[in-house]
Design a protein around this motif. Sequence first.
Motif, PDB file in Angstrom:
ATOM      1  N   GLU A   1       0.831  -1.206   0.000  1.00  0.00           N
ATOM      2  CA  GLU A   1       0.000   0.000   0.000  1.00  0.00           C
ATOM      3  C   GLU A   1       0.867   1.259   0.000  1.00  0.00           C
ATOM      4  N   ASN A   2       1.938   1.261   0.789  1.00  0.00           N
ATOM      5  CA  ASN A   2       2.855   2.404   0.800  1.00  0.00           C
ATOM      6  C   ASN A   2       3.538   2.583  -0.545  1.00  0.00           C
ATOM      7  N   PHE A   3       3.928   1.460  -1.148  1.00  0.00           N
ATOM      8  CA  PHE A   3       4.566   1.505  -2.461  1.00  0.00           C
ATOM      9  C   PHE A   3       3.623   2.115  -3.496  1.00  0.00           C
ATOM     10  N   LEU A   4       2.377   1.656  -3.527  1.00  0.00           N
ATOM     11  CA  LEU A   4       1.409   2.181  -4.494  1.00  0.00           C
ATOM     12  C   LEU A   4       1.174   3.670  -4.293  1.00  0.00           C
ATOM     13  N   LYS A   5       1.073   4.087  -3.048  1.00  0.00           N
ATOM     14  CA  LYS A   5       0.865   5.507  -2.755  1.00  0.00           C
ATOM     15  C   LYS A   5       2.067   6.327  -3.241  1.00  0.00           C
ATOM     16  N   ASP A   6       3.273   5.856  -2.955  1.00  0.00           N
ATOM     17  CA  ASP A   6       4.487   6.573  -3.366  1.00  0.00           C
ATOM     18  C   ASP A   6       4.610   6.644  -4.884  1.00  0.00           C
ATOM     19  N   VAL A   7       4.360   5.527  -5.569  1.00  0.00           N
ATOM     20  CA  VAL A   7       4.462   5.512  -7.034  1.00  0.00           C
ATOM     21  C   VAL A   7       3.415   6.429  -7.651  1.00  0.00           C
ATOM     22  N   THR A   8       2.190   6.369  -7.144  1.00  0.00           N
ATOM     23  CA  THR A   8       1.120   7.216  -7.673  1.00  0.00           C
ATOM     24  C   THR A   8       1.456   8.690  -7.495  1.00  0.00           C
ATOM     25  N   ASN A   9       1.921   9.061  -6.304  1.00  0.00           N
ATOM     26  CA  ASN A   9       2.306  10.454  -6.062  1.00  0.00           C
ATOM     27  C   ASN A   9       3.440  10.878  -6.971  1.00  0.00           C
ATOM     28  N   TRP A  10       4.423   9.982  -7.148  1.00  0.00           N
ATOM     29  CA  TRP A  10       5.557  10.310  -8.001  1.00  0.00           C
ATOM     30  C   TRP A  10       5.100  10.523  -9.451  1.00  0.00           C
ATOM     31  N   VAL A  11       4.235   9.649  -9.959  1.00  0.00           N
ATOM     32  CA  VAL A  11       3.738   9.791 -11.334  1.00  0.00           C
ATOM     33  C   VAL A  11       2.977  11.103 -11.488  1.00  0.00           C
ATOM     34  N   GLU A  12       2.111  11.404 -10.531  1.00  0.00           N
ATOM     35  CA  GLU A  12       1.311  12.640 -10.610  1.00  0.00           C
ATOM     36  C   GLU A  12       2.185  13.886 -10.612  1.00  0.00           C
ATOM     37  N   THR A  13       3.218  13.907  -9.768  1.00  0.00           N
ATOM     38  CA  THR A  13       4.087  15.092  -9.729  1.00  0.00           C
ATOM     39  C   THR A  13       5.050  15.144 -10.920  1.00  0.00           C
ATOM     40  N   SER A  14       5.293  14.014 -11.574  1.00  0.00           N
ATOM     41  CA  SER A  14       6.231  13.976 -12.695  1.00  0.00           C
ATOM     42  C   SER A  14       5.582  14.304 -14.038  1.00  0.00           C
ATOM     43  N   ARG A  15       4.266  14.096 -14.125  1.00  0.00           N
ATOM     44  CA  ARG A  15       3.571  14.406 -15.386  1.00  0.00           C
ATOM     45  C   ARG A  15       3.754  15.886 -15.705  1.00  0.00           C
ATOM     46  N   GLY A  16       4.134  16.163 -16.950  1.00  0.00           N
ATOM     47  CA  GLY A  16       4.364  17.538 -17.367  1.00  0.00           C
ATOM     48  C   GLY A  16       5.789  18.000 -17.121  1.00  0.00           C
ATOM     49  N   GLN A  17       6.486  17.314 -16.212  1.00  0.00           N
ATOM     50  CA  GLN A  17       7.884  17.665 -15.943  1.00  0.00           C
ATOM     51  C   GLN A  17       8.850  16.717 -16.639  1.00  0.00           C
ATOM     52  N   LEU A  18       8.430  15.484 -16.833  1.00  0.00           N
ATOM     53  CA  LEU A  18       9.259  14.475 -17.489  1.00  0.00           C
ATOM     54  C   LEU A  18       8.505  13.904 -18.681  1.00  0.00           C
ATOM     55  N   PRO A  19       9.234  13.450 -19.702  1.00  0.00           N
ATOM     56  CA  PRO A  19       8.563  12.782 -20.819  1.00  0.00           C
ATOM     57  C   PRO A  19       7.892  11.491 -20.328  1.00  0.00           C
ATOM     58  N   PRO A  20       6.747  11.110 -20.934  1.00  0.00           N
ATOM     59  CA  PRO A  20       6.043   9.890 -20.512  1.00  0.00           C
ATOM     60  C   PRO A  20       6.928   8.646 -20.514  1.00  0.00           C
ATOM     61  N   TYR A  21       7.849   8.545 -21.483  1.00  0.00           N
ATOM     62  CA  TYR A  21       8.735   7.374 -21.537  1.00  0.00           C
ATOM     63  C   TYR A  21       9.592   7.297 -20.266  1.00  0.00           C
ATOM     64  N   ASP A  22      10.133   8.444 -19.827  1.00  0.00           N
ATOM     65  CA  ASP A  22      10.970   8.468 -18.626  1.00  0.00           C
ATOM     66  C   ASP A  22      10.155   8.092 -17.384  1.00  0.00           C
ATOM     67  N   ILE A  23       8.896   8.515 -17.364  1.00  0.00           N
ATOM     68  CA  ILE A  23       8.023   8.154 -16.240  1.00  0.00           C
ATOM     69  C   ILE A  23       7.814   6.640 -16.218  1.00  0.00           C
ATOM     70  N   LEU A  24       7.517   6.057 -17.387  1.00  0.00           N
ATOM     71  CA  LEU A  24       7.320   4.609 -17.474  1.00  0.00           C
ATOM     72  C   LEU A  24       8.573   3.864 -17.035  1.00  0.00           C
ATOM     73  N   GLU A  25       9.732   4.301 -17.527  1.00  0.00           N
ATOM     74  CA  GLU A  25      10.998   3.668 -17.114  1.00  0.00           C
ATOM     75  C   GLU A  25      11.172   3.714 -15.599  1.00  0.00           C
ATOM     76  N   SER A  26      10.904   4.856 -15.012  1.00  0.00           N
ATOM     77  CA  SER A  26      11.083   5.009 -13.567  1.00  0.00           C
ATOM     78  C   SER A  26      10.113   4.131 -12.787  1.00  0.00           C
ATOM     79  N   VAL A  27       8.869   4.026 -13.254  1.00  0.00           N
ATOM     80  CA  VAL A  27       7.897   3.166 -12.579  1.00  0.00           C
ATOM     81  C   VAL A  27       8.378   1.718 -12.608  1.00  0.00           C
TER      82      VAL A  27
END
Length: 197
Positions: A72-98
């Motif tokens: 549950e903590n992992f999902l919360k952290d990943v979701t928050n990271w994706v939300e804050t990264s959208r618009g700042q990083l290219p989608p490919y980089d977000i997918l790689e990081s996830v």
Amino acid sequence: MNNVTIRRRRKDAVESRNKILHTARRLFKDCGVHSVSMHQIAQCAHVGQGTLYRHYAHKGDLCLELLKESAENFLKDVTNWVETSRGQLPPYDILESVIRQIIDFTDINTSLLTAVNSSKFISNNPFYQYIHRLIRSLVAELQPEGSPVDATLTSDIILAATSPALYMFERDERGYTKEQVFDAIRLTCLSGLKVPH
């Protein structure tokens, strides 16, 4: 049965469950998940085997319960990271990081994850389903118009490549590092999704 008796039984059940989880966590850490039997957990927790099996039908269920909080903590952290990264990083980089974060989580929790029945983990597990939806949305975002890539199948393949059993085999039997596993997934599963600059 009166309310006092019902409350006492509930309290006893919670205490038994907590003893089982605490004991299992300790035994798994000391001896390894696969070396510990349900009988050994019941003995060390000072509960009857019937009590243990009423709470957890098999070791996979127990491992799933131990994973619940960290998942549950992992999902919360990943979701928050994706939300804050959208618009700042290219989608490919977000997918790689996830994917890298999934591999990190798998690496830390491999023993517990492999003890969970894999078909149950995939078909009925909200953790797996959530991660699949997240990966699928990122893959779909990267697909060029008219692409033959199927986002659902691609997500299944990516998650299969990060499966705990395969990861444990590659790490422990083949001797590959976490970074090598990530690079192989990136090169084989994601290369067709990267938009050339």
